[in-house]
Design a protein around this motif. Structure first.
Motif, PDB file in Angstrom:
ATOM      1  N   THR A  54      -3.524  13.730   1.879  1.00  0.00           N
ATOM      2  CA  THR A  54      -2.596  12.791   1.642  1.00  0.00           C
ATOM      3  C   THR A  54      -3.261  11.934  -0.510  1.00  0.00           C
ATOM      4  OG1 THR A  54      -4.113  10.986   1.495  1.00  0.00           O
ATOM      5  CG2 THR A  54      -2.443  12.043   3.695  1.00  0.00           C
ATOM      6  N   VAL A  55      -2.569  11.435  -1.037  1.00  0.00           N
ATOM      7  CA  VAL A  55      -2.478  10.939  -2.249  1.00  0.00           C
ATOM      8  C   VAL A  55      -2.648   9.575  -1.923  1.00  0.00           C
ATOM      9  CG1 VAL A  55      -1.890  10.380  -4.847  1.00  0.00           C
ATOM     10  CG2 VAL A  55      -2.189  13.276  -3.933  1.00  0.00           C
ATOM     11  N   LEU A  56      -4.308   8.709  -2.192  1.00  0.00           N
ATOM     12  CA  LEU A  56      -3.887   7.533  -1.914  1.00  0.00           C
ATOM     13  C   LEU A  56      -3.389   6.225  -3.299  1.00  0.00           C
ATOM     14  CD1 LEU A  56      -3.651   4.823  -0.227  1.00  0.00           C
ATOM     15  CD2 LEU A  56      -6.425   4.706  -0.763  1.00  0.00           C
ATOM     16  N   ASP A  57      -2.446   5.913  -3.648  1.00  0.00           N
ATOM     17  CA  ASP A  57      -2.333   4.831  -4.758  1.00  0.00           C
ATOM     18  C   ASP A  57      -2.810   3.388  -4.525  1.00  0.00           C
ATOM     19  OD1 ASP A  57      -0.144   6.957  -5.739  1.00  0.00           O
ATOM     20  OD2 ASP A  57       1.464   5.788  -5.312  1.00  0.00           O
ATOM     21  N   ARG A  58      -3.479   2.589  -5.742  1.00  0.00           N
ATOM     22  CA  ARG A  58      -3.442   1.889  -5.277  1.00  0.00           C
ATOM     23  C   ARG A  58      -2.990   0.724  -4.758  1.00  0.00           C
ATOM     24  NH1 ARG A  58      -2.148  -1.763  -9.735  1.00  0.00           N
ATOM     25  NH2 ARG A  58      -0.822  -0.547 -11.103  1.00  0.00           N
ATOM     26  N   HIS A  59      -3.925  -0.557  -4.596  1.00  0.00           N
ATOM     27  CA  HIS A  59      -3.258  -1.958  -4.014  1.00  0.00           C
ATOM     28  C   HIS A  59      -1.716  -2.240  -4.776  1.00  0.00           C
ATOM     29  CE1 HIS A  59      -5.097  -1.330   0.063  1.00  0.00           C
ATOM     30  NE2 HIS A  59      -6.406  -1.614  -1.003  1.00  0.00           N
TER      31      HIS A  59
ATOM     32  N   ASP B  79       0.573  -1.254   0.508  1.00  0.00           N
ATOM     33  CA  ASP B  79      -0.048   0.259   0.056  1.00  0.00           C
ATOM     34  C   ASP B  79       0.910   0.923   0.074  1.00  0.00           C
ATOM     35  OD1 ASP B  79      -1.953  -1.912   0.133  1.00  0.00           O
ATOM     36  OD2 ASP B  79      -2.114  -1.105   2.532  1.00  0.00           O
ATOM     37  N   VAL B  80       0.536   2.131  -0.796  1.00  0.00           N
ATOM     38  CA  VAL B  80       1.552   3.655  -1.089  1.00  0.00           C
ATOM     39  C   VAL B  80       0.999   4.711  -0.770  1.00  0.00           C
ATOM     40  CG1 VAL B  80       3.003   4.810  -2.581  1.00  0.00           C
ATOM     41  CG2 VAL B  80       2.274   2.767  -2.595  1.00  0.00           C
ATOM     42  N   ARG B  81       0.690   5.541   0.145  1.00  0.00           N
ATOM     43  CA  ARG B  81       0.109   6.864   0.402  1.00  0.00           C
ATOM     44  C   ARG B  81       1.075   7.835   0.707  1.00  0.00           C
ATOM     45  NH1 ARG B  81      -5.613   7.803   2.056  1.00  0.00           N
ATOM     46  NH2 ARG B  81      -4.896   5.795   3.503  1.00  0.00           N
ATOM     47  N   THR B  82       1.293   8.462  -0.014  1.00  0.00           N
ATOM     48  CA  THR B  82       2.038  10.714  -0.109  1.00  0.00           C
ATOM     49  C   THR B  82       1.400  11.447   0.532  1.00  0.00           C
ATOM     50  OG1 THR B  82       2.729   9.249  -2.379  1.00  0.00           O
ATOM     51  CG2 THR B  82       3.324  11.848  -2.197  1.00  0.00           C
TER      52      THR B  82
END
Length: 268
Positions: A258-263, A194-197
């Protein structure tokens, strides 16, 4: 009624219900600190790797926060100099987990479950956490903050990691730009990543207070960055090390700033 991600963020950004104790890893031969709840049996434990030139004390608010939510945190204070070894710090992270499992903590009122171990780290300490996870089969979850590549290369080691991971990136990172560091590690991950910026975060935004390294490393301590990252790491480790699924929603939904990337799931 189910709580929204905002409600969960507000809850997990505040200290948890446990009083916190601090101990010294040097008593067992490893420089560093350990933070624990006041008491508890079969607790989860996380070893944390510091960033380049950063002493563990720059993360003590994060350590106290996780401990207040029932997670033991051990932070080696080794390899803090400019030529510190990423490989040896990774080894020290595994040793710190050994200490958590094998040594009586607190006044004998604290024990750690070997089946509930995790790793985390900031900057090159995040890369070292990946190196450690690739060869330590006990590790069940890994979280990184503004992860930076290491020697050996963390994104190569990530291919060997099958446990779930969370990668919190800094959108204003001039030291380890997300596309060249954190994203590469996440994309190579052997399991779910999981990626969160955090869009306005700098590389040192996850640290606390002032330190001379700020003359060499871009960024400064940022309250908003610390607040969001503390809540995310708390939700992540409670979900994956204790099975408290009520906090998983925070990891899956949008959060302001924040920006949530897809799994990302490695299938190759």
């Amino acid at each position: 009624m189910a709580r929204t991600a905002k409600h969960l963020l507000d809850e997990l950004a505040r200290p948890g219900p446990h009083q916190v104790l601090r101990g010294d890893l040097a008593l067992v031969g490893l420089p560093g600190a350990v933070y624990t709840p006041h008491s508890g049996r079969g607790l989860p434990a996380v070893a944390f790797g510091h960033g380049w030139l950063q002493p563990p004390s720059r993360y003590r608010g994060l350590f106290r926060h996780l401990a207040s939510w029932g997670v033991v945190v051990a932070a080696p204070g080794t390899h803090t100099g400019p030529f510190g070894s990423h490989r040896l710090l990774a080894s020290d992270l595994s040793t710190a987990l050994d200490v958590c499992v094998g040594v009586r903590l607190g006044d004998g009122e604290i024990s750690v479950d070997e089946g509930r171990l995790g790793l985390a780290g900031h900057s090159t300490g995040g890369g070292s956490a990946v190196l450690a996870a690739a060869r330590d089969q006990r590790v069940r979850a890994v979280a990184t903050l503004a992860a930076a590549e290491t020697a050996p290369v963390a994104s190569n080691a990530a291919r060997e990691c099958r446990m779930p991971s969370l990668h919190v990136l800094a959108g204003n990172d001039l030291v380890a730009p997300p596309s060249a560091h954190g994203h590469l590690i996440a994309q190579a991950w052997g399991g779910q990543a999981d990626v969160r910026t955090i869009t306005k975060a700098s590389h040192l935004g996850f640290t606390e207070g002032r330190h001379w390294s700020g003359l060499l490393v871009h960024g400064k301590a940022e309250h908003a960055t610390q607040r969001i990252s503390r809540a995310l790491l708390t939700a992540f480790f409670l979900t994956h090390l204790t099975g408290q699924t009520e906090y998983a929603r925070l990891l899956d939904e949008n959060i302001k700033g924040t920006v949530l990337d897809r799994h990302l799931v490695q299938t190759g």
